[in-house]
Design a protein around this motif. Structure first.
Motif, PDB file in Angstrom:
ATOM      1  N   VAL A  58      -5.435 -23.173  38.400  1.00  0.00           N
ATOM      2  CA  VAL A  58      -5.193 -22.014  37.530  1.00  0.00           C
ATOM      3  C   VAL A  58      -6.523 -21.556  36.920  1.00  0.00           C
ATOM      4  O   VAL A  58      -6.847 -20.365  36.911  1.00  0.00           O
ATOM      5  CB  VAL A  58      -4.169 -22.365  36.420  1.00  0.00           C
ATOM      6  CG1 VAL A  58      -4.070 -21.247  35.385  1.00  0.00           C
ATOM      7  CG2 VAL A  58      -2.788 -22.643  37.034  1.00  0.00           C
ATOM      8  N   ALA A  59      -7.307 -22.516  36.456  1.00  0.00           N
ATOM      9  CA  ALA A  59      -8.601 -22.193  35.836  1.00  0.00           C
ATOM     10  C   ALA A  59      -9.529 -21.493  36.827  1.00  0.00           C
ATOM     11  O   ALA A  59     -10.219 -20.533  36.488  1.00  0.00           O
ATOM     12  CB  ALA A  59      -9.261 -23.467  35.309  1.00  0.00           C
ATOM     13  N   SER A  60      -9.523 -21.961  38.077  1.00  0.00           N
ATOM     14  CA  SER A  60     -10.451 -21.401  39.054  1.00  0.00           C
ATOM     15  C   SER A  60     -10.029 -20.002  39.488  1.00  0.00           C
ATOM     16  O   SER A  60     -10.837 -19.234  40.003  1.00  0.00           O
ATOM     17  CB  SER A  60     -10.558 -22.320  40.270  1.00  0.00           C
ATOM     18  OG  SER A  60      -9.377 -22.236  41.039  1.00  0.00           O
ATOM     19  N   LEU A  61      -8.764 -19.642  39.266  1.00  0.00           N
ATOM     20  CA  LEU A  61      -8.265 -18.344  39.723  1.00  0.00           C
ATOM     21  C   LEU A  61      -8.213 -17.277  38.629  1.00  0.00           C
ATOM     22  O   LEU A  61      -8.163 -16.082  38.926  1.00  0.00           O
ATOM     23  CB  LEU A  61      -6.860 -18.516  40.322  1.00  0.00           C
ATOM     24  CG  LEU A  61      -6.794 -19.244  41.665  1.00  0.00           C
ATOM     25  CD1 LEU A  61      -5.344 -19.590  42.018  1.00  0.00           C
ATOM     26  CD2 LEU A  61      -7.426 -18.393  42.769  1.00  0.00           C
ATOM     27  N   VAL A  62      -8.206 -17.693  37.354  1.00  0.00           N
ATOM     28  CA  VAL A  62      -7.920 -16.723  36.289  1.00  0.00           C
ATOM     29  C   VAL A  62      -8.906 -15.545  36.287  1.00  0.00           C
ATOM     30  O   VAL A  62      -8.524 -14.399  36.033  1.00  0.00           O
ATOM     31  CB  VAL A  62      -7.870 -17.403  34.893  1.00  0.00           C
ATOM     32  CG1 VAL A  62      -9.186 -18.019  34.501  1.00  0.00           C
ATOM     33  CG2 VAL A  62      -7.393 -16.406  33.845  1.00  0.00           C
ATOM     34  N   GLY A  63     -10.160 -15.817  36.629  1.00  0.00           N
ATOM     35  CA  GLY A  63     -11.167 -14.752  36.638  1.00  0.00           C
ATOM     36  C   GLY A  63     -10.894 -13.664  37.659  1.00  0.00           C
ATOM     37  O   GLY A  63     -11.451 -12.570  37.577  1.00  0.00           O
ATOM     38  N   GLU A  64     -10.036 -13.964  38.627  1.00  0.00           N
ATOM     39  CA  GLU A  64      -9.728 -12.988  39.688  1.00  0.00           C
ATOM     40  C   GLU A  64      -8.544 -12.090  39.371  1.00  0.00           C
ATOM     41  O   GLU A  64      -8.252 -11.165  40.121  1.00  0.00           O
ATOM     42  CB  GLU A  64      -9.390 -13.737  40.985  1.00  0.00           C
ATOM     43  CG  GLU A  64     -10.558 -14.480  41.574  1.00  0.00           C
ATOM     44  CD  GLU A  64     -10.149 -15.277  42.807  1.00  0.00           C
ATOM     45  OE1 GLU A  64      -9.159 -14.890  43.470  1.00  0.00           O
ATOM     46  OE2 GLU A  64     -10.812 -16.286  43.072  1.00  0.00           O
ATOM     47  N   VAL A  65      -7.832 -12.388  38.291  1.00  0.00           N
ATOM     48  CA  VAL A  65      -6.630 -11.594  38.010  1.00  0.00           C
ATOM     49  C   VAL A  65      -7.041 -10.182  37.568  1.00  0.00           C
ATOM     50  O   VAL A  65      -7.712 -10.012  36.549  1.00  0.00           O
ATOM     51  CB  VAL A  65      -5.758 -12.257  36.923  1.00  0.00           C
ATOM     52  CG1 VAL A  65      -4.487 -11.451  36.693  1.00  0.00           C
ATOM     53  CG2 VAL A  65      -5.430 -13.699  37.295  1.00  0.00           C
ATOM     54  N   PRO A  66      -6.656  -9.152  38.362  1.00  0.00           N
ATOM     55  CA  PRO A  66      -7.125  -7.793  38.086  1.00  0.00           C
ATOM     56  C   PRO A  66      -6.259  -7.075  37.049  1.00  0.00           C
ATOM     57  O   PRO A  66      -5.444  -6.223  37.371  1.00  0.00           O
ATOM     58  CB  PRO A  66      -7.024  -7.110  39.464  1.00  0.00           C
ATOM     59  CG  PRO A  66      -5.892  -7.831  40.142  1.00  0.00           C
ATOM     60  CD  PRO A  66      -5.848  -9.224  39.589  1.00  0.00           C
TER      61      PRO A  66
END
Ligand code: C5P
Length: 221
Positions: A58-66
């Protein structure tokens, strides 16, 4: 009040979203619903089949949420990519899952940074759980909106089930009490931090609550 930042925190069912929107409209400020951001990130993770218990993922993906937000208090908008998620993020499956995402400290760091970028522009009412303490601790107006557990359960039961009968209140307990207990492990919104004004809305109408916040704005600015 062009550059003014107003920070409002409170537990679930305290009425803070409605109050914050009304205050923003009255003062011609923008409105940022930070809870909607945590909800939208949760929606995106579930949509992409991410296991919310896998905190590293979850942490590694949060920056990608547009995420895109519209900050007009009369018609707030929230989109993930092209999808309007305003309605979907209010579903009970999201309310039930959101604390697992919000207690992920890497998620918080990412969303707090996005929220602070909005606050830095000024002219906004920011509402959530950690606004008075973490997102905008230097805001000239900081308010903790509280209400008794009984009042909060009754309000949420009305919102979700159109009734405050015993069965509706019981169905709302997870949504309010359990979620606040989980959320309060990472944000301090059950008591006011130093310098934060408390408005207890247990026995106030919506108009009276908005009035109390507007009075604090007068006093603090
Ligand atoms: O305010 P709302 O009920 O929409 O918030 C949804 C969830 O988002 C909360 O239960 C909490 O887990 C999280 N949240 C947070 N910090 C904020 C705002 C919301 O952790 N500033």
């Amino acid at each position: 009040a062009g550059g003014l930042v107003i920070a409002i925190d409170g537990p679930s069912g305290s009425g803070k979203s409605t109050v914050a929107r009304r205050v923003a409209s009255a003062l011609h400020l923008r409105y940022l619903d930070t809870g909607a951001m945590y909800r939208a990130v949760t929606w995106w993770m579930l949509e992409n089949g991410v296991d919310l218990r896998d905190r590293g993922r979850v942490a590694s993906l949060v920056g990608e949420v547009p995420l895109t937000l519209g900050l007009d208090p009369a018609a707030p908008e929230i989109r993930v990519g092209e999808v309007d998620v305003a309605r979907a993020i209010r579903e009970s499956r999201i309310s039930a899952a959101v604390s697992a995402v919000a207690t992920n400290l890497d998620v918080r760091a990412d969303l707090v940074a996005r929220q602070q970028a909005v606050a830095a522009e000024g002219g906004v009412v920011v509402e959530g759980r950690d606004i008075t303490t973490v997102v905008a601790p230097d805001a000239p107006v900081r308010v903790l909106l509280t209400a008794s557990e009984e009042a909060r359960l009754a309000r949420r039961a009305h919102e979700l089930h159109g009734s405050a009968a015993a069965a509706a209140v019981d169905a709302t307990r997870d949504e309010v009490v359990r979620r606040d207990a989980d959320d309060s492990t990472v944000a301090r919104f059950l008591e006011a931090a130093d310098g934060v004004d408390v408005v207890d809305s247990s026995h106030l109408s919506l108009d009276e609550t908005v009035g109390a916040v507007l009075e604090l704005v007068e006093k603090r600015t």
